[in-house]
Design a protein around this motif. Structure first.
Motif: not given
Lengths: 114, 116
Positions: B33, B35, B37, B40-43, B45, B91, B105, B107-109
């Protein structure tokens, strides 16, 4: 379509105090629910999840969340926080047949003060 | 086991330039996946791959964003040309096929992109 609302963008709290991070969702179908945590300069990590069964789920580091279907909520709680819990917390939902696609809330920054 | 790797970690470009991000998922994970981001917001897709096929790209701005997953392993996400509103953390995440119903899931950095 589904959506997730995290009611508090920031939650400051003193060490050893209890905390609750609120999460509400909307969906026309059954969903799975998750809390992810993002520590400073790190990637997102799964904290806990609700798929089915007991509505109270726990993490290994003392957090718990309760699925409330009637209130469409999945609030995260911890009875006594540590400095190391300082992080951004994201609530997320996925739909049973949606191929594991996650819809995230806007996040809540938990700031634990000594 | 090694986690999800992403590079570069940071990138600053001017608007109208192009940029590419690279992701190496956890070995054996069939699903990948990307994403976006925004601060101030969520990721959100952008695109989901299963092996080397696209499962969902409904939120990918296809006029400027493209992604590929050659041989079902590594993936690249490209923006051409970049706009100021593309400034965000990108992400990458992966999950095993068996984990599709469980929602987990990895996640990478992330890659922090700044468009000036």
């Amino acid at each position: 379509a589904q959506s997730v609302t995290q009611l508090d963008s920031q939650v400051p709290v003193f060490e050893e105090a209890p905390v609750e991070l609120r999460c509400n969702y909307s969906s026309s179908v059954s969903v799975y629910l998750f809390w992810y945590v993002q520590y400073p300069n790190q990637g997102l990590q799964l904290l806990l999840k609700y798929l089915s069964g007991s509505t109270l789920v726990e993490s290994i580091n003392g957090f718990e969340a309760e699925f409330n279907k009637s209130q469409t909520s999945f609030h995260l709680r911890k009875p006594s926080v540590h400095i190391s819990d300082t992080a951004e917390y994201f609530c997320a939902v996925s739909h049973y047949n949606a191929g594991n696609m996650l819809t995230f809330g806007g996040g809540t920054r938990l700031m634990v003060k000594p | 086991e090694a986690g999800v790797a992403q590079s570069p970690r940071y990138k600053i470009i001017e608007k109208r330039q192009s940029v590419a991000f690279w992701c190496n998922p956890i070995s054996g994970h069939a699903t990948l996946y990307w994403y976006q981001q925004i601060l101030g917001q969520g990721p959100k897709l952008l695109i989901q791959f299963q092996n080397n096929g696209v499962v969902d790209d409904s939120q990918l701005p296809k006029d400027r964003f493209s992604a590929e997953r050659l041989k079902g392993v590594d993936s690249t996400l490209k923006i051409q040309p970049a706009k100021l509103e593309d400034s965000a953390v990108y992400l990458c995440a992966s999950s095993p096929l068996a984990g599709l119903a469980s929602g987990e899931q990895y996640f990478g950095p992330g890659t922090r992109l700044t468009v000036t």
